[in-house]
Design an enzyme around this catalytic site. Sequence first.
Site, mmCIF file in Angstrom:
data_model
loop_
_atom_site.group_PDB
_atom_site.id
_atom_site.type_symbol
_atom_site.label_atom_id
_atom_site.label_comp_id
_atom_site.label_asym_id
_atom_site.label_seq_id
_atom_site.Cartn_x
_atom_site.Cartn_y
_atom_site.Cartn_z
ATOM 1 N N SER A 1 0.861 -1.173 0.000
ATOM 2 C CA SER A 1 0.000 0.000 0.000
ATOM 3 C C SER A 1 0.903 1.229 0.000
ATOM 4 O O SER A 1 1.704 1.411 0.921
ATOM 5 C CB SER A 1 -0.882 -0.039 1.256
ATOM 6 O OG SER A 1 -1.616 1.157 1.397
ATOM 7 N N LYS B 1 -1.276 -0.981 -4.214
ATOM 8 C CA LYS B 1 -2.480 -0.224 -3.865
ATOM 9 C C LYS B 1 -2.099 1.244 -3.729
ATOM 10 O O LYS B 1 -1.196 1.588 -2.963
ATOM 11 C CB LYS B 1 -3.040 -0.767 -2.540
ATOM 12 C CG LYS B 1 -4.311 -0.101 -2.053
ATOM 13 C CD LYS B 1 -4.869 -0.831 -0.828
ATOM 14 C CE LYS B 1 -4.774 0.018 0.423
ATOM 15 N NZ LYS B 1 -5.353 -0.645 1.611
ATOM 16 N N LEU B 2 -2.813 2.098 -4.479
ATOM 17 C CA LEU B 2 -2.542 3.537 -4.432
ATOM 18 C C LEU B 2 -3.612 4.233 -3.600
ATOM 19 O O LEU B 2 -4.784 3.884 -3.657
ATOM 20 C CB LEU B 2 -2.559 4.132 -5.844
ATOM 21 C CG LEU B 2 -1.589 3.532 -6.860
ATOM 22 C CD1 LEU B 2 -1.740 4.265 -8.193
ATOM 23 C CD2 LEU B 2 -0.148 3.620 -6.364
ATOM 24 N N LYS B 3 -3.201 5.250 -2.871
ATOM 25 C CA LYS B 3 -4.138 6.058 -2.091
ATOM 26 C C LYS B 3 -4.639 7.208 -2.962
ATOM 27 O O LYS B 3 -3.835 7.925 -3.571
ATOM 28 C CB LYS B 3 -3.429 6.603 -0.849
ATOM 29 C CG LYS B 3 -3.021 5.508 0.128
ATOM 30 C CD LYS B 3 -4.248 4.879 0.761
ATOM 31 C CE LYS B 3 -3.878 3.933 1.893
ATOM 32 N NZ LYS B 3 -5.069 3.463 2.607
ATOM 33 N N ASP C 1 -7.366 2.980 -3.061
ATOM 34 C CA ASP C 1 -8.045 3.104 -1.766
ATOM 35 C C ASP C 1 -8.358 4.578 -1.517
ATOM 36 O O ASP C 1 -7.441 5.406 -1.436
ATOM 37 C CB ASP C 1 -7.132 2.553 -0.659
ATOM 38 C CG ASP C 1 -7.815 2.511 0.713
ATOM 39 O OD1 ASP C 1 -8.979 2.949 0.819
ATOM 40 O OD2 ASP C 1 -7.172 2.036 1.675
ATOM 41 N N ASN D 1 -10.243 5.699 1.153
ATOM 42 C CA ASN D 1 -10.472 5.974 2.576
ATOM 43 C C ASN D 1 -11.699 6.853 2.813
ATOM 44 O O ASN D 1 -11.673 7.810 3.606
ATOM 45 C CB ASN D 1 -9.221 6.584 3.224
ATOM 46 C CG ASN D 1 -8.108 5.549 3.393
ATOM 47 O OD1 ASN D 1 -7.146 5.540 2.649
ATOM 48 N ND2 ASN D 1 -8.283 4.635 4.339
ATOM 49 N N GLU E 1 -11.255 0.575 -3.024
ATOM 50 C CA GLU E 1 -11.508 0.368 -1.596
ATOM 51 C C GLU E 1 -12.164 1.607 -0.979
ATOM 52 O O GLU E 1 -11.703 2.731 -1.189
ATOM 53 C CB GLU E 1 -10.156 0.072 -0.921
ATOM 54 C CG GLU E 1 -10.236 -0.310 0.548
ATOM 55 C CD GLU E 1 -8.875 -0.754 1.089
ATOM 56 O OE1 GLU E 1 -7.993 -1.131 0.282
ATOM 57 O OE2 GLU E 1 -8.684 -0.711 2.313
ATOM 58 N N ASP F 1 -13.553 -1.278 3.649
ATOM 59 C CA ASP F 1 -12.567 -1.350 4.735
ATOM 60 C C ASP F 1 -13.226 -0.752 5.988
ATOM 61 O O ASP F 1 -13.821 -1.485 6.793
ATOM 62 C CB ASP F 1 -11.299 -0.590 4.305
ATOM 63 C CG ASP F 1 -10.248 -0.445 5.392
ATOM 64 O OD1 ASP F 1 -10.471 -0.902 6.515
ATOM 65 O OD2 ASP F 1 -9.171 0.148 5.136
ATOM 66 N N LYS G 1 -9.408 -6.507 8.622
ATOM 67 C CA LYS G 1 -8.380 -6.024 9.555
ATOM 68 C C LYS G 1 -8.836 -6.410 10.942
ATOM 69 O O LYS G 1 -9.880 -5.931 11.412
ATOM 70 C CB LYS G 1 -8.262 -4.498 9.515
ATOM 71 C CG LYS G 1 -7.486 -3.941 8.355
ATOM 72 C CD LYS G 1 -7.296 -2.432 8.510
ATOM 73 C CE LYS G 1 -6.848 -1.849 7.189
ATOM 74 N NZ LYS G 1 -6.813 -0.383 7.185
ATOM 75 N N GLY H 1 -3.875 -3.882 6.593
ATOM 76 C CA GLY H 1 -2.837 -3.607 7.589
ATOM 77 C C GLY H 1 -2.950 -2.211 8.152
ATOM 78 O O GLY H 1 -3.707 -1.371 7.637
HETATM 79 O O1 OSB Z 1 -6.889 2.254 4.601
HETATM 80 O O2 OSB Z 1 -5.903 0.400 4.439
HETATM 81 C C1 OSB Z 1 -5.946 1.539 4.896
HETATM 82 C C2 OSB Z 1 -2.751 2.234 6.899
HETATM 83 C C3 OSB Z 1 -3.244 3.005 7.917
HETATM 84 C C4 OSB Z 1 -4.580 3.328 7.916
HETATM 85 C C5 OSB Z 1 -5.426 2.860 6.904
HETATM 86 C C6 OSB Z 1 -4.937 2.070 5.887
HETATM 87 C C7 OSB Z 1 -3.567 1.777 5.866
HETATM 88 C C8 OSB Z 1 -2.910 1.035 4.805
HETATM 89 C C9 OSB Z 1 -1.584 0.420 5.147
HETATM 90 O O3 OSB Z 1 -3.326 0.986 3.669
HETATM 91 C C10 OSB Z 1 -1.435 -1.007 4.835
HETATM 92 C C11 OSB Z 1 -0.173 -1.586 5.430
HETATM 93 O O4 OSB Z 1 -0.116 -1.794 6.665
HETATM 94 O O5 OSB Z 1 0.764 -1.830 4.682
HETATM 95 MG MG MG Z 2 -8.184 1.040 3.403
#
Ligand code: OSB
Ligand code: MG
Length: 370
Positions: free
Chosen positions: A137, A162-164, A189, A191, A214, A239, A263, A291
């Site tokens: 990620s 995975k790109l934010k 993702d 969020n 996501e 998520d 998670k 994660g």
């Molecule tokens: O949205 O999945 C998420 C880390 C902190 C808070 C939210 C997210 C994440 C990650 C990190 O995407 C995943 C990792 O632990 O490598």
């Molecule tokens: Mg997420």
Amino acid sequence: MGAPIERVELRRVALPLVAPFRTATVDLTVREVLLVRVVAGGVEGWGECGALPEPGYTAEYVDGAHGILRQHLVPLALAAGEIDGASLGAVLAPVRGHPMAKAALEVAVLDAELRATGGSLAARLGGTRDRVECGVSVGRFPVAELLEQVEGYVADGYRRVKLKILPGHDVEPIAAVRAKFPDVALWADANGSYSPDDRDALRALDEYGLGLLEQPLPEDDLLGSAAVAAEIATPVCLDEAITSARAADQAIALGACSVVNVKAARVGGYLEAVRVHDVGRARDVPVWCGGMLETGIGRAANLAVASLLGFTLPADLSASARYFARDVIVEPFTLAPDGTMAVPTSAGLGVTVDLDYLDAITLDREVLAP
Ligand code: OSB
Ligand code: MG
């Protein structure tokens, strides 16, 4: 069943990240993390709390988790007498919410119990695989830097990237990564950063062959998520919205998602994470292990749960070196060239905590006893 808990240590440590981690809701350069160390029947167990310092991802945060553990959860566990991982949930049930704090205590109790009896956490949870497929990620970066980061991870062998994203910062990074790496398995993702009015922006992402999108909408908008899922070709994964096995079952029934990010921290523990996995299997929905930028302690537990057969997509489980210059365990986790990581097989979490290093990065430590 089990042994009474003799004492509980709450320890806060800070580990610098090798690269900043920025999402729609989080901005981190250091991973401050709360660790839980339990002693029961003379045997020690460790757990890691997923909470971040700020309440940006979900409502929990390090100070809040620390407070609820100190004032409520640990006193309940200390007063419960003989206890084990399976009975702890009922002991903690009078406290509403705070899943990350509960999960940290649960896994420490499970680790102590398993170290006493000799079984691995993976076996205890019903995991059967000995290796887990891993992805990475990647936080938000300016495009040139993002491409450099992704290039390194692809060379390492990660099975997907995975790109934010967030509104206004989506097509540009996705298109750039897709153009340079036409064959990479790519996820995005959000969020929870889009609104139901952003349908056009979400539909525009269909062009890039994403494996999934996501949490496009806020966590409480299941009907909105179902509408998005019906309108775009990219599979929608949830998520933040999935807070329990029941929530997973209902979200799937509503059509709000066709993939689930599991998670343990977010659902209150590893035993509930297994139940989310079971819901996915029963409804024929793929699940994968998410994660929280865990240290080696939390990573070991995530590898254990990800070894269950229903986890059919690559996990957000990367090598220790992807996160930290030095991890808190003696044998850091490494990625094999085929993009997999080994599931620990020795008792409990199956890792040895590097106490000297931990002491060197400890910000605060307290011990609670009956
Ligand atoms: O949205 O999945 C998420 C880390 C902190 C808070 C939210 C997210 C994440 C990650 C990190 O995407 C995943 C990792 O632990 O490598
Ligand atoms: Mg997420």
